[in-house]
Every structure is written in structure tokens, then in C-alpha cells.
Design a protein around this motif. Structure first.
Motif, short mmCIF file in Angstrom:
data_model
loop_
_atom_site.label_atom_id
_atom_site.label_comp_id
_atom_site.label_asym_id
_atom_site.label_seq_id
_atom_site.Cartn_x
_atom_site.Cartn_y
_atom_site.Cartn_z
N PHE A 72 0.83 -1.21 0.00
CA PHE A 72 0.00 0.00 0.00
C PHE A 72 0.86 1.26 0.00
N ILE A 73 1.91 1.27 0.81
CA ILE A 73 2.82 2.42 0.84
C ILE A 73 3.49 2.59 -0.51
N LEU A 74 3.92 1.49 -1.13
CA LEU A 74 4.53 1.57 -2.45
C LEU A 74 3.54 2.11 -3.48
N LEU A 75 2.29 1.66 -3.40
CA LEU A 75 1.26 2.16 -4.31
C LEU A 75 1.08 3.65 -4.15
N CYS A 76 1.01 4.12 -2.91
CA CYS A 76 0.85 5.56 -2.67
C CYS A 76 2.05 6.36 -3.19
N LEU A 77 3.24 5.86 -2.94
CA LEU A 77 4.44 6.58 -3.39
C LEU A 77 4.56 6.59 -4.92
N CYS A 78 4.12 5.54 -5.57
CA CYS A 78 4.21 5.48 -7.03
C CYS A 78 3.14 6.34 -7.71
N MET A 79 2.13 6.72 -6.98
CA MET A 79 1.12 7.61 -7.55
C MET A 79 1.69 9.01 -7.80
N ILE A 80 2.72 9.40 -7.06
CA ILE A 80 3.32 10.73 -7.25
C ILE A 80 3.97 10.85 -8.63
N PRO A 81 4.93 9.97 -9.00
CA PRO A 81 5.48 10.12 -10.35
C PRO A 81 4.46 9.84 -11.45
N LEU A 82 3.49 8.96 -11.19
CA LEU A 82 2.46 8.71 -12.19
C LEU A 82 1.62 9.97 -12.42
N GLY A 83 1.26 10.64 -11.34
CA GLY A 83 0.51 11.90 -11.46
C GLY A 83 1.30 12.97 -12.19
N LEU A 84 2.58 13.09 -11.86
CA LEU A 84 3.43 14.06 -12.55
C LEU A 84 3.56 13.70 -14.04
N GLY A 85 3.69 12.42 -14.34
CA GLY A 85 3.77 11.99 -15.73
C GLY A 85 2.49 12.29 -16.49
N LEU A 86 1.35 12.08 -15.86
CA LEU A 86 0.07 12.39 -16.51
C LEU A 86 -0.10 13.89 -16.71
N TYR A 87 0.37 14.68 -15.75
CA TYR A 87 0.32 16.13 -15.90
C TYR A 87 1.19 16.58 -17.08
N LEU A 88 2.40 16.02 -17.19
CA LEU A 88 3.27 16.36 -18.31
C LEU A 88 2.70 15.86 -19.64
N LEU A 89 2.01 14.73 -19.62
CA LEU A 89 1.35 14.24 -20.83
C LEU A 89 0.28 15.24 -21.28
N LYS A 90 -0.49 15.73 -20.33
CA LYS A 90 -1.51 16.74 -20.63
C LYS A 90 -0.86 18.01 -21.18
N TYR A 91 0.26 18.42 -20.58
CA TYR A 91 0.99 19.60 -21.03
C TYR A 91 1.48 19.41 -22.46
N ASN A 92 2.06 18.25 -22.76
CA ASN A 92 2.58 18.00 -24.11
C ASN A 92 1.47 17.89 -25.14
N ILE A 93 0.34 17.33 -24.77
CA ILE A 93 -0.80 17.26 -25.69
C ILE A 93 -1.29 18.66 -26.01
N ARG A 94 -1.43 19.49 -24.99
CA ARG A 94 -1.85 20.89 -25.22
C ARG A 94 -0.84 21.63 -26.07
N LEU A 95 0.43 21.34 -25.88
CA LEU A 95 1.48 21.99 -26.66
C LEU A 95 1.36 21.62 -28.14
N VAL A 96 1.10 20.34 -28.41
CA VAL A 96 0.97 19.89 -29.81
C VAL A 96 -0.32 20.45 -30.43
N ILE A 97 -1.41 20.45 -29.68
CA ILE A 97 -2.68 20.97 -30.19
C ILE A 97 -2.53 22.47 -30.45
N GLY A 98 -1.84 23.19 -29.57
CA GLY A 98 -1.65 24.63 -29.74
C GLY A 98 -0.84 24.98 -30.97
N ARG A 99 0.08 24.12 -31.36
CA ARG A 99 0.91 24.37 -32.56
C ARG A 99 0.12 24.15 -33.84
N LYS A 100 -0.86 23.25 -33.79
CA LYS A 100 -1.61 22.94 -35.01
C LYS A 100 -2.62 24.02 -35.34
N GLN A 101 -2.99 24.83 -34.39
CA GLN A 101 -4.01 25.86 -34.64
C GLN A 101 -3.45 27.11 -35.20
#
Length: 154
Positions: free
Chosen positions: A125-154
Motif C-alpha cells: 500500500f505504501i509503495l502504491l501511494c508513493l508510485c502515484m506521485i510520479p504517475l501523477g506528474l507523468g500524466l500532468y506532463l502528458l496533458k501539457y505535451n498534448i496541449r502543446l501539440v494541439i496549440g501548434r496545429k491551430q
């Protein structure tokens, strides 16, 4: 609006992949461990085992050496055959008690885990909680990169 340089974009993509990889692998490992432990506790056989010996590993921390001990647990199945369980954890001291609870698979008694709240549920359980931090950061950066690519196409 100011455009990011190519190095910022590359750095963002590399960080995103690292965070998603580490976080995703950790979450997968934790859920897999929970499933394995759950199935052995509820479908396996509970027995008593004894810590018969320890494997010792010497580690160096700065200028000080520390011995790390991993217990080797002996247990018997329903047919009175002996098995050994090599613990997947270690500590800097030997355990107080020699008797431990072991859960093993009925069809394959060599597949076993050590019982107890700390080993079965708390550490995954502790490992699961700790691994959610980099997963959340990775998902945030994924969202950032998707917005970056969509912003360039417009």
C-alpha cells in the motif's frame, strides 16, 4: 504567447516518459502484489513456519558497514514435506521471534508468502501511494505535451 524552445519540449517529453514508466511500473507491481497476496491468503493454506537462518549482506554507508539480514523460513505442507521461503525483504537486525505465519498455494506449496499485516498489506500500500506521485506528474506532463501539440496545429 511565448513559444518554448526545442530543449524544453524534449526535456518535458523525457521527464514525462520517465515519470510514467516509474509510476506505472510501481502501480502495476503494487496491484500485482496485492492480487497475489489476496489470492494466497483467501485460497491458500495457512501454516506456521520457523526462521531457521538468515542470509547476510554487508552494505557500506559512508564509512560505516552495516549487516542486512533476510530470513530464511522453513515450513511444512499438508503432506509434511519441508519447504524454504527466502524472504524478499531485509533489515539491519534479526527478528525477535522465530515463529511466523506462512501462506502457500495448495497446488504448488513452494509458492508461499510470509503472513502478517506489514508484509501482506502495508508495504504494497505504501509503495502504491508513493508510485502515484510520479504517475501523477507523468500524466500532468502528458496533458501539457498534448496541449502543446494541439496549440501548434491551430
Amino acid at each position: 504567447m511565448k513559444k518554448d524552445g526545442p530543449w524544453v519540449n524534449l526535456f518535458s517529453i523525457v521527464l514525462m516518459l520517465l515519470f510514467l514508466g516509474f509510476g506505472g511500473k510501481g502501480v502495476y507491481y503494487s496491484i500485482n502484489t496485492f492480487y497475489k497476496n489476496f489470492s494466497l491468503v483467501f485460497n491458500g493454506v495457512k501454516t506456521q513456519g520457523n526462521i531457521t537462518s538468515y542470509t547476510t549482506k554487508r552494505t557500506k554507508d559512508k564509512n560505516k558497514y552495516t549487516n542486512m539480514y533476510s530470513p530464511i523460513i522453513s515450513y511444512y505442507d499438508a503432506s509434511n514435506r519441508s519447504y524454504k521461503l527466502y524472504a524478499d525483504y531485509s533489515s539491519n537486525s534479526k527478528e525477535w521471534s522465530n515463529e511466523v505465519t506462512v501462506y502457500y498455494d495448495k497446488e504448488s506449496p513452494s509458492k508461499a508468502i510470509r503472513g502478517g499485516f506489514w508484509h501482506l498489506w502495508f508495504f504494497p500500500f505504501i509503495l502504491l501511494c508513493l508510485c502515484m506521485i510520479p504517475l501523477g506528474l507523468g500524466l500532468y506532463l502528458l496533458k501539457y505535451n498534448i496541449r502543446l501539440v494541439i496549440g501548434r496545429k491551430q
